[in-house]
Design a protein around this motif. Sequence first.
Motif, short mmCIF file in Angstrom:
data_model
loop_
_atom_site.label_atom_id
_atom_site.label_comp_id
_atom_site.label_asym_id
_atom_site.label_seq_id
_atom_site.Cartn_x
_atom_site.Cartn_y
_atom_site.Cartn_z
N LYS A 3 0.84 -1.19 0.00
CA LYS A 3 0.00 0.00 0.00
C LYS A 3 0.88 1.24 0.00
O LYS A 3 1.97 1.25 0.56
CB LYS A 3 -0.91 0.03 1.23
CG LYS A 3 -1.85 -1.15 1.33
CD LYS A 3 -2.96 -1.01 0.34
CE LYS A 3 -3.94 -2.17 0.53
NZ LYS A 3 -5.07 -2.09 -0.34
N SER A 5 0.59 5.51 0.67
CA SER A 5 -0.22 6.62 1.17
C SER A 5 0.24 7.91 0.51
O SER A 5 1.44 8.18 0.45
CB SER A 5 -0.08 6.76 2.68
OG SER A 5 -0.59 5.62 3.32
N GLN A 26 -10.85 6.56 -1.14
CA GLN A 26 -9.91 5.51 -1.52
C GLN A 26 -10.40 4.78 -2.77
O GLN A 26 -9.66 4.58 -3.72
CB GLN A 26 -9.74 4.52 -0.36
CG GLN A 26 -8.88 3.31 -0.69
CD GLN A 26 -7.41 3.62 -0.76
OE1 GLN A 26 -6.94 4.51 -0.06
NE2 GLN A 26 -6.70 2.90 -1.59
N ASP A 27 -11.67 4.37 -2.75
CA ASP A 27 -12.23 3.63 -3.89
C ASP A 27 -12.29 4.49 -5.15
O ASP A 27 -12.06 4.00 -6.25
CB ASP A 27 -13.63 3.11 -3.55
CG ASP A 27 -13.61 2.03 -2.49
OD1 ASP A 27 -12.52 1.47 -2.22
OD2 ASP A 27 -14.69 1.75 -1.92
N ILE A 29 -10.30 7.08 -6.05
CA ILE A 29 -8.97 7.27 -6.62
C ILE A 29 -8.47 5.96 -7.21
O ILE A 29 -7.87 5.93 -8.30
CB ILE A 29 -7.98 7.82 -5.57
CG1 ILE A 29 -8.45 9.18 -5.06
CG2 ILE A 29 -6.57 7.89 -6.13
CD1 ILE A 29 -8.64 10.24 -6.14
N GLU A 30 -8.74 4.85 -6.53
CA GLU A 30 -8.33 3.55 -7.06
C GLU A 30 -9.02 3.27 -8.40
O GLU A 30 -8.39 2.76 -9.33
CB GLU A 30 -8.66 2.44 -6.07
CG GLU A 30 -8.13 1.09 -6.48
CD GLU A 30 -8.32 0.03 -5.41
OE1 GLU A 30 -8.51 -1.13 -5.81
OE2 GLU A 30 -8.26 0.36 -4.22
N ALA A 31 -10.29 3.62 -8.52
CA ALA A 31 -11.02 3.42 -9.78
C ALA A 31 -10.40 4.25 -10.91
O ALA A 31 -10.26 3.77 -12.03
CB ALA A 31 -12.49 3.79 -9.60
N VAL A 33 -7.27 5.33 -11.13
CA VAL A 33 -5.95 4.78 -11.47
C VAL A 33 -6.10 3.50 -12.29
O VAL A 33 -5.42 3.30 -13.30
CB VAL A 33 -5.11 4.53 -10.19
CG1 VAL A 33 -3.84 3.78 -10.51
CG2 VAL A 33 -4.80 5.86 -9.51
N ARG A 34 -7.02 2.63 -11.89
CA ARG A 34 -7.23 1.38 -12.64
C ARG A 34 -7.72 1.68 -14.06
O ARG A 34 -7.30 1.03 -15.02
CB ARG A 34 -8.22 0.47 -11.91
CG ARG A 34 -7.63 -0.15 -10.67
CD ARG A 34 -8.62 -1.13 -10.02
NE ARG A 34 -8.12 -1.62 -8.77
CZ ARG A 34 -7.26 -2.62 -8.65
NH1 ARG A 34 -6.78 -3.21 -9.72
NH2 ARG A 34 -6.86 -3.02 -7.46
#
Length: 66
Positions: A3, A5, A26-27, A29-31, A33-34
């Motif tokens: 992980k 930060s 979090q979800d 930003i992760e979406a 980036v993916r």
Amino acid sequence: MAKVSISLDAELVVEVMVLAGVGSPQDAIEAVVRDYIARGHRTEARTDLKDQNLRDIDVKPQESQG
């Protein structure tokens, strides 16, 4: 998985959350980036296919002109 930060501007994260329709920063930003990574892979696949087609054209014997 490891992980990482990071700190981001709150307004930027909120805008991403709204656009992505996700309630968790979090979800969201992760979406993003993916999606960015997947788009890069699709672009690579398209350009590789185009490059291969151009190579195939170059390999074919040229008809004599005259």
